[in-house]
Design an enzyme around this catalytic site. Sequence first.
Site, PDB file in Angstrom:
ATOM      1  N   SER A 122      51.741  26.235  64.519  1.00 50.96           N
ATOM      2  CA  SER A 122      52.008  27.298  65.491  1.00 50.96           C
ATOM      3  C   SER A 122      50.765  27.518  66.345  1.00 50.96           C
ATOM      4  CB  SER A 122      52.411  28.584  64.763  1.00 50.96           C
ATOM      5  OG  SER A 122      52.897  29.545  65.668  1.00 50.96           O
ATOM      6  N   ASN A 123      50.636  28.705  66.950  1.00 44.71           N
ATOM      7  CA  ASN A 123      49.461  29.062  67.755  1.00 44.71           C
ATOM      8  C   ASN A 123      49.278  30.573  67.654  1.00 44.71           C
ATOM      9  OD1 ASN A 123      50.891  30.435  70.038  1.00 44.71           O
ATOM     10  ND2 ASN A 123      51.865  28.428  70.172  1.00 44.71           N
ATOM     11  N   PRO A 124      48.131  31.099  68.146  1.00 43.42           N
ATOM     12  CA  PRO A 124      47.825  32.522  67.881  1.00 43.42           C
ATOM     13  C   PRO A 124      48.529  33.534  68.801  1.00 43.42           C
ATOM     14  CG  PRO A 124      45.834  31.271  68.450  1.00 43.42           C
ATOM     15  CD  PRO A 124      47.000  30.416  68.785  1.00 43.42           C
ATOM     16  N   SER A 125      49.509  33.119  69.585  1.00 42.71           N
ATOM     17  CA  SER A 125      50.160  34.077  70.498  1.00 42.71           C
ATOM     18  C   SER A 125      50.762  35.256  69.722  1.00 42.71           C
ATOM     19  CB  SER A 125      51.279  33.363  71.266  1.00 42.71           C
ATOM     20  OG  SER A 125      52.105  34.311  71.897  1.00 42.71           O
TER      21      SER A 125
ATOM     22  N   ALA B 187      54.474  30.999  74.230  1.00 39.73           N
ATOM     23  CA  ALA B 187      53.527  29.914  73.931  1.00 39.73           C
ATOM     24  C   ALA B 187      54.244  28.957  72.979  1.00 39.73           C
ATOM     25  CB  ALA B 187      52.266  30.484  73.304  1.00 39.73           C
TER      26      ALA B 187
END
Length: 222
Positions: A24-27, A91
Amino acid sequence: MKPIKCLVTAGPTREYFDPVRYISNPSSGKMGWNIANAAKQKGWDVTLILGPSQLPDIDGATTVRVVSAADMLSACEKYFPHTDILIMSAAVSDVRPKVYSGQKIKKDKIDFNPQLEPTPDILKTLSLKKKSQILVGFAAETHDVMHYAEEKMKSKNLDAIVANTVGSEGSGFAADENKIDLILRSGEIVDFHKASKSRLAASLIDFISAKFFGGRRPQDRQ
Ligand code: CTP
């Protein structure tokens, strides 16, 4: 008279490789959530497609919660034909594992060089089905923001793109404030000064309303 129909995506996506592990990503979803909320305050008919996030549903809007890029694409495809404008601030994870294990993989059995594959490009897919919809994308970049944003606007056939610097303190992913520029297909660039995500979202929706809908409803257009 019917209000403007607005589809907003927000948050990250998660691409699981077993039931407890994912890419995943930090959004945080805050920017997109605030955009959906600002559009709602403006009286628009809003559907928010929200990736995994702690954020609440928006009163008076439809909130659809999704997990992966594939889920987000399906949800967008359902609402896109009936929308006037899509604002794609999610994101979306660019990659996903090729193989999913339905059971938790034991530590000593994990493949440390897993095969990855690209997720579907949601904006590009929808842009091919575009009729009269306005498409607004986001470009999340750590460097050369304006250059990459303009390239993405063209390659994804967008009407406008929000250039957003991420990865620096106090701006971008998960922060409460943000700094954005809006680039229009005509080449016009609008500089939105650093502010809270809720203020920026309200300014962005005001600008988009005036620019694309003349401050009026779509069916009032000649
Ligand atoms: N996007 C999308 N589907 C994807 C990836 C991105 O619809 N699989 C959308 C984002 O929501 C955003 C725009 O495309 O509106 C640009 O996303 P960004 O992550 O900045 O760029 P990418 O297209 O993923 O390219 P790169 O990672 O090389 O910068």
